[in-house]
Design an enzyme around this catalytic site. Structure first.
Site, PDB file in Angstrom:
ATOM      1  CB  THR A  98      -0.921   0.006   1.226  1.00 20.78           C
ATOM      2  OG1 THR A  98      -1.756  -1.146   1.192  1.00 20.78           O
ATOM      3  CG2 THR A  98      -1.799   1.261   1.231  1.00 20.78           C
ATOM      4  CE  LYS A 173      -5.260  -1.717   1.689  1.00 19.18           C
ATOM      5  NZ  LYS A 173      -3.929  -2.352   1.708  1.00 19.18           N
ATOM      6  CE  LYS A 241       2.536   1.823   4.562  1.00 20.32           C
ATOM      7  NZ  LYS A 241       1.978   0.964   3.479  1.00 20.32           N
TER       8      LYS A 241
END
Length: 294
Positions: A98, A173, A241
């Site tokens: 990701t 995502k 993150k």
């Protein structure tokens, strides 16, 4: 027809199961990790060790990466000893980390100049989905060459969708993480409420997970919260993150995300109190701490 040889970089909580499923599907597997011992069980099962990113890229038809942070992605793809400088013309690269949509586009552009087919294909489903080869895979890249990587993706996942051009997988995502972030607050609060009300939380789950409140997080991570199991299926530090990438992308598009920002604020507090290497369900402990403070 002989299956392509796959190079795999990133044998963490999810990556190791994904690599193992590729071998089960009959693919030859090259692996590289910074610490060889982390890949020892895969090597015992038939994977071939490569002593550098460059060596792995040269010996593989499809290179798959699932590493930690965008900086790690940039390092393995874009430096002189990285994937794109050493992969064969006509090979495929699939970043399943990701990461940033903008970085995915940069990798695609540089790969195209080298005659390499690049895809961003982040995943959802956690450690359970990786283990069961049941991940959701969100891909971005050229439709023309997608069939070339589909057998490999099918060895790791069930719900595989090419969302659009380079970067589209990462943007999808981000949608996934935005939905999860606010949803995790609700899951934690519902279970904590059930306990304080004197109910049996697992019995409560039997009712609410089958109704309008049902979600993957409620059914899978809610049970772990109740059991006091905060081991990582997906690390808190990596979720933070992801949320930062999503917030930055949203701000670039002038998209308001107050729920996402609140979730990140709470996860930041959890991380700062020592929870960065726990699973995302450990947010439940924040509510326990706050309740005791009151």
């Amino acid at each position: 027809m002989q299956k392509k040889t796959i190079g795999f970089i990133g044998t963490g909580v999810m990556g190791k199961s994904m690599a193992r499923n590729l071998m089960k599907a009959g693919f030859g597997l090259n692996v590289y990790t910074r610490t060889k011992e982390k890949a020892s069980d895969l090597l015992e099962e038939g994977a071939r060790w490569q002593d550098s990113v460059a060596a792995l890229a040269k010996e593989s038809d499809i290179i798959i990466t699932i590493v930690g942070y965008p900086s790690d992605v940039e390092e393995v793809y874009l430096n002189d000893n990285g994937i794109l400088a050493n992969a064969k013309r006509g090979s495929y690269v699939i970043d399943m980390t990701t990461s940033s949509p903008e970085l995915a586009k940069a990798i695609y552009d540089q790969a195209r100049e080298a005659g390499i087919h690049a895809y961003d294909a982040p995943v959802s489903g956690g450690d359970v989905g990786a283990r069961n080869a049941a991940l959701t895979i969100m891909a971005g890249g050229d439709k023309e060459h997608f069939e070339g990587i589909l057998p490999a993706l099918e060895a790791m996942g069930k719900n595989i969708v090419l969302q659009g051009d380079a970067g589209a997988g990462q943007h999808t995502k981000m949608c996934n993480q935005i939905a999860i972030a606010s949803g995790m607050l609700g899951v934690c609060e519902a279970i904590f409420y059930a306990e304080k009300a004197g109910l049996h939380p697992k019995t409560v789950l039997q009712s609410i997970e089958a109704g309008a409140a049902g979600s993957w997080s409620l059914s899978n991570l809610g049970t772990r919260m109740i059991d006091g199991n905060f081991e990582p299926g997906f690390y808190v530090k990596h979720f933070i993150k992801d949320m930062k990438i999503a917030i930055d992308s949203a701000e670039n598009m002038s998209v308001p995300v107050p729920g996402l920002k609140l979730a990140k604020e709470l996860y930041d507090q959890l991380s700062q109190s020592g929870g960065e290497n726990k699973g995302t369900q450990a947010l439940y402990q924040y509510y326990e701490i706050m309740s005791q403070a009151d």
